[in-house]
Design a protein around this motif. Structure first.
Motif, PDB file in Angstrom:
ATOM      1  N   CYS A  34     -11.355   3.566 -14.637  1.00 38.85           N
ATOM      2  CA  CYS A  34     -10.088   3.929 -15.274  1.00 38.85           C
ATOM      3  C   CYS A  34     -10.356   4.661 -16.586  1.00 38.85           C
ATOM      4  CB  CYS A  34      -9.239   2.687 -15.517  1.00 38.85           C
ATOM      5  SG  CYS A  34      -8.569   1.996 -13.989  1.00 38.85           S
ATOM      6  N   GLU A  35     -11.447   4.297 -17.256  1.00 40.92           N
ATOM      7  CA  GLU A  35     -11.811   4.976 -18.501  1.00 40.92           C
ATOM      8  C   GLU A  35     -12.006   6.474 -18.262  1.00 40.92           C
ATOM      9  OE1 GLU A  35     -14.902   4.311 -22.177  1.00 40.92           O
ATOM     10  OE2 GLU A  35     -15.542   3.677 -20.185  1.00 40.92           O
ATOM     11  N   THR A  36     -12.626   6.836 -17.138  1.00 44.92           N
ATOM     12  CA  THR A  36     -12.813   8.251 -16.805  1.00 44.92           C
ATOM     13  C   THR A  36     -11.468   8.938 -16.609  1.00 44.92           C
ATOM     14  OG1 THR A  36     -14.931   7.801 -15.745  1.00 44.92           O
ATOM     15  CG2 THR A  36     -13.834   9.854 -15.137  1.00 44.92           C
ATOM     16  N   ILE A  37     -10.605   8.306 -15.842  1.00 42.83           N
ATOM     17  CA  ILE A  37      -9.269   8.883 -15.587  1.00 42.83           C
ATOM     18  C   ILE A  37      -8.513   9.048 -16.902  1.00 42.83           C
ATOM     19  CG2 ILE A  37      -7.058   8.539 -14.425  1.00 42.83           C
ATOM     20  CD1 ILE A  37      -9.427   9.180 -12.518  1.00 42.83           C
ATOM     21  N   ILE A  38      -8.562   8.031 -17.758  1.00 44.58           N
ATOM     22  CA  ILE A  38      -7.870   8.116 -19.047  1.00 44.58           C
ATOM     23  C   ILE A  38      -8.471   9.207 -19.918  1.00 44.58           C
ATOM     24  CG2 ILE A  38      -7.451   6.861 -21.213  1.00 44.58           C
ATOM     25  CD1 ILE A  38      -7.050   4.340 -19.408  1.00 44.58           C
ATOM     26  N   ASP A  39      -9.822   9.336 -19.918  1.00 40.62           N
ATOM     27  CA  ASP A  39     -10.458  10.414 -20.695  1.00 40.62           C
ATOM     28  C   ASP A  39      -9.979  11.783 -20.237  1.00 40.62           C
ATOM     29  OD1 ASP A  39     -11.898   8.678 -22.294  1.00 40.62           O
ATOM     30  OD2 ASP A  39     -13.782   8.917 -21.177  1.00 40.62           O
ATOM     31  N   ILE A  40      -9.882  11.980 -18.921  1.00 41.24           N
ATOM     32  CA  ILE A  40      -9.405  13.263 -18.393  1.00 41.24           C
ATOM     33  C   ILE A  40      -7.951  13.484 -18.800  1.00 41.24           C
ATOM     34  CG2 ILE A  40      -8.897  14.575 -16.292  1.00 41.24           C
ATOM     35  CD1 ILE A  40     -11.317  13.120 -14.992  1.00 41.24           C
ATOM     36  N   LEU A  41      -7.119  12.460 -18.652  1.00 40.37           N
ATOM     37  CA  LEU A  41      -5.701  12.590 -19.007  1.00 40.37           C
ATOM     38  C   LEU A  41      -5.508  12.845 -20.498  1.00 40.37           C
ATOM     39  CD1 LEU A  41      -4.212   9.796 -16.720  1.00 40.37           C
ATOM     40  CD2 LEU A  41      -4.090  12.279 -16.371  1.00 40.37           C
ATOM     41  N   LYS A  42      -6.366  12.258 -21.332  1.00 38.68           N
ATOM     42  CA  LYS A  42      -6.297  12.523 -22.773  1.00 38.68           C
ATOM     43  C   LYS A  42      -6.693  13.964 -23.067  1.00 38.68           C
ATOM     44  CE  LYS A  42      -7.059   7.953 -24.795  1.00 38.68           C
ATOM     45  NZ  LYS A  42      -8.039   7.112 -25.528  1.00 38.68           N
ATOM     46  N   GLU A  43      -7.756  14.443 -22.434  1.00 38.69           N
ATOM     47  CA  GLU A  43      -8.173  15.824 -22.662  1.00 38.69           C
ATOM     48  C   GLU A  43      -7.066  16.793 -22.262  1.00 38.69           C
ATOM     49  OE1 GLU A  43     -12.131  18.178 -22.044  1.00 38.69           O
ATOM     50  OE2 GLU A  43     -11.066  18.044 -20.141  1.00 38.69           O
ATOM     51  N   MET A  44      -6.359  16.465 -21.179  1.00 38.16           N
ATOM     52  CA  MET A  44      -5.275  17.315 -20.693  1.00 38.16           C
ATOM     53  C   MET A  44      -4.015  17.170 -21.542  1.00 38.16           C
ATOM     54  SD  MET A  44      -5.758  16.360 -16.669  1.00 38.16           S
ATOM     55  CE  MET A  44      -4.258  17.181 -16.160  1.00 38.16           C
TER      56      MET A  44
END
Length: 136
Positions: A34-44
């Motif tokens: 989930c940390e990866t998904i959240i990192d991507i969503l934050k970058e976006m």
């Protein structure tokens, strides 16, 4: 919630079909934190942290694309991995990758943090759920 849910029966058939036809040592699945998904969503900037909490932005025009890839330095699952990138719809409705080097991107280049590509995937075999009906 999601409009793309499928039945467990379809999921079992599809995963069995893949796993029955894969090469020895191929990945059955990928564990995505989930940390990866959240990192991507934050970058976006789909997720933004504010003093008031978390704000969601432009969810309907944002997606995550996963490219199948082989990492030669990975010893598990024949090196198979996923390279994940955020996407944003352009004016014609095409989901464009938010990555370094995108031609005529529908976003500001300053929005890309680093390359825009992520690989925090843990393959199965190695981290499998042996009790899952999708693990054949």
């Amino acid at each position: 919630m999601s409009k793309k849910l499928i039945s467990i029966e379809d999921a079992k058939k599809w995963t069995k079909n893949y796993q029955d036809n894969m090469k020895s040592g191929d990945a059955k699945a990928f564990l995505i934190s989930c940390e990866t998904i959240i990192d991507i969503l934050k970058e976006m900037k789909v997720i933004q942290e504010t003093k008031a909490g978390i704000t969601l932005n432009d969810v309907e025009n944002s997606s995550i694309r996963a490219y199948l890839a082989v990492n030669p330095s990975q010893t598990k699952a024949n090196g198979q991995t996923l390279v994940m990138v955020g996407t944003k719809k352009d004016s014609s409705g095409v989901e464009r990758d938010i990555v370094e080097g995108e031609v005529n991107p529908p976003y500001s280049r300053s929005e890309v943090n680093g390359s825009g590509t992520f690989d925090f995937i843990v393959p199965c075999p190695d981290r499998c759920d042996e009790n899952s009906p999708l693990n054949h």
